[in-house]
Scaffold this motif. Structure first.
Motif, mmCIF file in Angstrom:
data_model
loop_
_atom_site.group_PDB
_atom_site.id
_atom_site.type_symbol
_atom_site.label_atom_id
_atom_site.label_comp_id
_atom_site.label_asym_id
_atom_site.label_seq_id
_atom_site.Cartn_x
_atom_site.Cartn_y
_atom_site.Cartn_z
ATOM 1 N N HIS A 65 0.844 -1.204 0.000
ATOM 2 C CA HIS A 65 0.000 0.000 0.000
ATOM 3 C C HIS A 65 0.879 1.254 0.000
ATOM 4 C CE1 HIS A 65 -3.209 2.705 0.489
ATOM 5 N NE2 HIS A 65 -3.305 2.703 1.804
ATOM 6 N N ILE A 66 0.972 1.879 -1.173
ATOM 7 C CA ILE A 66 1.811 3.064 -1.361
ATOM 8 C C ILE A 66 0.976 4.307 -1.646
ATOM 9 C CG2 ILE A 66 3.616 4.093 -2.823
ATOM 10 C CD1 ILE A 66 4.642 1.257 -3.339
ATOM 11 N N ALA A 67 -0.194 4.143 -2.234
ATOM 12 C CA ALA A 67 -1.013 5.283 -2.664
ATOM 13 C C ALA A 67 -1.268 6.247 -1.505
ATOM 14 C CB ALA A 67 -2.348 4.781 -3.216
ATOM 15 N N SER A 68 -1.160 7.546 -1.815
ATOM 16 C CA SER A 68 -1.387 8.577 -0.817
ATOM 17 C C SER A 68 -1.953 9.812 -1.492
ATOM 18 C CB SER A 68 -0.079 8.917 -0.101
ATOM 19 O OG SER A 68 -0.284 9.857 0.930
ATOM 20 N N ASP A 69 -2.788 10.518 -0.782
ATOM 21 C CA ASP A 69 -3.439 11.722 -1.300
ATOM 22 C C ASP A 69 -2.523 12.921 -1.094
ATOM 23 O OD1 ASP A 69 -5.270 13.539 -2.245
ATOM 24 O OD2 ASP A 69 -6.535 13.494 -0.465
ATOM 25 N N THR A 70 -1.371 12.921 -1.774
ATOM 26 C CA THR A 70 -0.362 13.949 -1.540
ATOM 27 C C THR A 70 -0.826 15.336 -1.970
ATOM 28 O OG1 THR A 70 0.644 13.371 -3.672
ATOM 29 C CG2 THR A 70 1.570 12.346 -1.694
ATOM 30 N N ASP A 71 -1.681 15.419 -2.975
ATOM 31 C CA ASP A 71 -2.145 16.730 -3.434
ATOM 32 C C ASP A 71 -2.963 17.448 -2.367
ATOM 33 O OD1 ASP A 71 -0.925 16.391 -5.866
ATOM 34 O OD2 ASP A 71 -2.725 15.664 -6.885
ATOM 35 N N ARG A 72 -3.589 16.676 -1.483
ATOM 36 C CA ARG A 72 -4.416 17.279 -0.425
ATOM 37 C C ARG A 72 -3.875 16.915 0.961
ATOM 38 N NH1 ARG A 72 -10.299 16.126 -0.478
ATOM 39 N NH2 ARG A 72 -9.623 13.943 -0.583
ATOM 40 N N LEU A 73 -2.543 16.754 1.019
ATOM 41 C CA LEU A 73 -1.878 16.495 2.303
ATOM 42 C C LEU A 73 -2.425 15.276 3.025
ATOM 43 C CD1 LEU A 73 -1.481 20.144 3.632
ATOM 44 C CD2 LEU A 73 0.181 18.762 2.392
ATOM 45 N N GLY A 74 -2.772 14.244 2.238
ATOM 46 C CA GLY A 74 -3.171 12.977 2.821
ATOM 47 C C GLY A 74 -4.581 12.908 3.356
ATOM 48 N N ARG A 75 -5.442 13.834 2.973
ATOM 49 C CA ARG A 75 -6.785 13.875 3.555
ATOM 50 C C ARG A 75 -7.604 12.616 3.272
ATOM 51 N NH1 ARG A 75 -5.901 19.359 2.279
ATOM 52 N NH2 ARG A 75 -6.117 20.721 4.088
ATOM 53 N N ALA A 76 -7.324 11.947 2.163
ATOM 54 C CA ALA A 76 -8.090 10.744 1.819
ATOM 55 C C ALA A 76 -7.436 9.460 2.319
ATOM 56 C CB ALA A 76 -8.266 10.659 0.304
ATOM 57 N N ASP A 77 -6.259 9.563 2.893
ATOM 58 C CA ASP A 77 -5.496 8.354 3.205
ATOM 59 C C ASP A 77 -6.190 7.441 4.202
ATOM 60 O OD1 ASP A 77 -3.682 9.471 1.510
ATOM 61 O OD2 ASP A 77 -1.993 9.448 2.904
ATOM 62 N N VAL A 78 -6.766 8.013 5.253
ATOM 63 C CA VAL A 78 -7.406 7.174 6.274
ATOM 64 C C VAL A 78 -8.657 6.514 5.702
ATOM 65 C CG1 VAL A 78 -8.509 7.148 8.529
ATOM 66 C CG2 VAL A 78 -6.476 8.556 8.158
ATOM 67 N N VAL A 79 -9.436 7.269 4.929
ATOM 68 C CA VAL A 79 -10.660 6.711 4.325
ATOM 69 C C VAL A 79 -10.315 5.545 3.403
ATOM 70 C CG1 VAL A 79 -12.564 7.191 2.739
ATOM 71 C CG2 VAL A 79 -11.936 8.872 4.478
ATOM 72 N N GLY A 80 -9.373 5.767 2.490
ATOM 73 C CA GLY A 80 -9.017 4.726 1.532
ATOM 74 C C GLY A 80 -8.397 3.514 2.184
ATOM 75 N N THR A 81 -7.517 3.747 3.160
ATOM 76 C CA THR A 81 -6.867 2.622 3.831
ATOM 77 C C THR A 81 -7.856 1.829 4.669
ATOM 78 O OG1 THR A 81 -4.791 3.862 3.919
ATOM 79 C CG2 THR A 81 -4.980 1.953 5.359
ATOM 80 N N THR A 82 -8.787 2.514 5.319
ATOM 81 C CA THR A 82 -9.808 1.813 6.098
ATOM 82 C C THR A 82 -10.631 0.890 5.201
ATOM 83 O OG1 THR A 82 -9.947 3.621 7.697
ATOM 84 C CG2 THR A 82 -11.822 2.105 7.583
ATOM 85 N N ALA A 83 -10.961 1.366 4.011
ATOM 86 C CA ALA A 83 -11.703 0.523 3.064
ATOM 87 C C ALA A 83 -10.871 -0.688 2.652
ATOM 88 C CB ALA A 83 -12.100 1.339 1.838
ATOM 89 N N LEU A 84 -9.587 -0.477 2.407
ATOM 90 C CA LEU A 84 -8.704 -1.600 2.060
ATOM 91 C C LEU A 84 -8.636 -2.612 3.204
ATOM 92 C CD1 LEU A 84 -5.541 -0.125 0.275
ATOM 93 C CD2 LEU A 84 -7.237 -1.678 -0.703
ATOM 94 N N LEU A 85 -8.529 -2.113 4.422
ATOM 95 C CA LEU A 85 -8.435 -3.007 5.579
ATOM 96 C C LEU A 85 -9.692 -3.842 5.752
ATOM 97 C CD1 LEU A 85 -6.714 -0.574 8.100
ATOM 98 C CD2 LEU A 85 -5.677 -2.603 7.046
ATOM 99 N N ARG A 86 -10.853 -3.222 5.580
ATOM 100 C CA ARG A 86 -12.108 -3.970 5.692
ATOM 101 C C ARG A 86 -12.188 -5.059 4.630
ATOM 102 N NH1 ARG A 86 -15.948 1.368 6.470
ATOM 103 N NH2 ARG A 86 -15.527 1.703 8.701
ATOM 104 N N ALA A 87 -11.780 -4.703 3.413
ATOM 105 C CA ALA A 87 -11.792 -5.694 2.336
ATOM 106 C C ALA A 87 -10.777 -6.795 2.603
ATOM 107 C CB ALA A 87 -11.493 -4.998 1.002
ATOM 108 N N ALA A 88 -9.625 -6.423 3.136
ATOM 109 C CA ALA A 88 -8.578 -7.403 3.427
ATOM 110 C C ALA A 88 -9.014 -8.376 4.514
ATOM 111 C CB ALA A 88 -7.301 -6.683 3.838
#
Length: 254
Positions: A65-88
């Motif tokens: 897991h490398i993807a990060s919302d760098t353009d918005r200082l990571g604002r989407a990172d927790v949302v996206g990672t939480t979704a990945l974790l639930r799926a995992a």
């Protein structure tokens, strides 16, 4: 081994994909907008909403897991990672490898805080995982040089050092970790030398043929104090196999 790399097109994603493929992995990358010209097989995953998480995780042996919302200082990172974790968790994923930043829990800037929040979400989940923190990459240092040198007088925060790292080395390390058992938090990884940011900017300007005066100025605040204290450095975990800042500059500039 089937491996998914989120952010497979980015600065770190590309060398990570290459390293995994050299090891014989069947690599899939994710993208919010898949493009037909990319080499590895692509699946759609939107970090900002978590859409597509179940589909991209299904059938994978490991997720890097490398993807990060760098353009918005990571604002989407927790949302996206939480979704990945639930799926995992639902797919019984054997291993998730996450890339983080040295000092993210000690330097209180927004992006670092969000990296720390992602780490904690991963640690609180039931997904077997490995977390690697690295120092920043040469490409990031060059981006800082570009932004700071737009004005004729280049102002740089004094006393701040960077231990910039060859992204190819970080990609190789992620590929190695992907093949090991989940280890939780592993040793940090840093570049071969810690240099004053003011000196790095001067070297960058020389490499691209720009003449700009560089002035180091003191700043204030907790984040600045954290950088001056070297919380972003990993002196005991320096890599000496990859390119130094000067070597990387020489190759890129020529």
């Amino acid at each position: 081994m089937k491996s998914l790399v989120t952010g497979g097109r980015g600065t770190l994603g590309r060398p990570t994909v290459t390293a995994l493929e050299h090891r014989g992995h069947e690599v899939t990358i994710t993208s919010r907008r898949p493009r037909p010209d990319d080499g590895p097989r692509q699946l759609r995953f939107d970090l900002a909403t978590g859409a597509g998480a179940a589909e991209v995780v299904a059938g994978q042996d490991v997720v890097v897991h490398i993807a990060s919302d760098t353009d918005r200082l990571g604002r989407a990172d927790v949302v996206g990672t939480t979704a990945l974790l639930r799926a995992a968790e639902k797919s019984d994923l054997a291993h998730l490898v996450y890339i983080s930043i040295v000092g993210c829990d000690e330097i209180p800037i927004g992006y670092y805080k969000r990296k720390t929040a992602v780490e904690r979400a991963i640690e609180a989940s039931a997904v077997p995982h490995t977390i690697l923190r690295t120092t920043q990459y040469h490409e990031f240092a060059a981006l800082i040089g570009t932004r700071l040198s737009k004005a004729y007088l280049t102002l740089v925060p004094s006393g701040v050092r960077f231990q910039s790292l060859d992204s190819a080395v970080a990609g190789q390390r992620l590929a190695e970790l992907a093949e090991l058992e989940p280890q939780g938090r592993v040793a940090d990884l840093g570049g071969p030398e810690a240099l004053l940011l003011s000196d790095m900017v001067r070297q960058y300007l020389d490499a691209i043929g720009k003449s700009r005066p560089v002035l180091a100025v003191p700043l204030f605040g907790a984040s600045y104090r954290g950088f001056v204290a070297g919380k972003n450095l990993a002196p005991n975990h320096a890599d000496h196999t990859g390119r130094t800042w000067h070597q990387w500059l020489t190759e890129v500039a020529t």
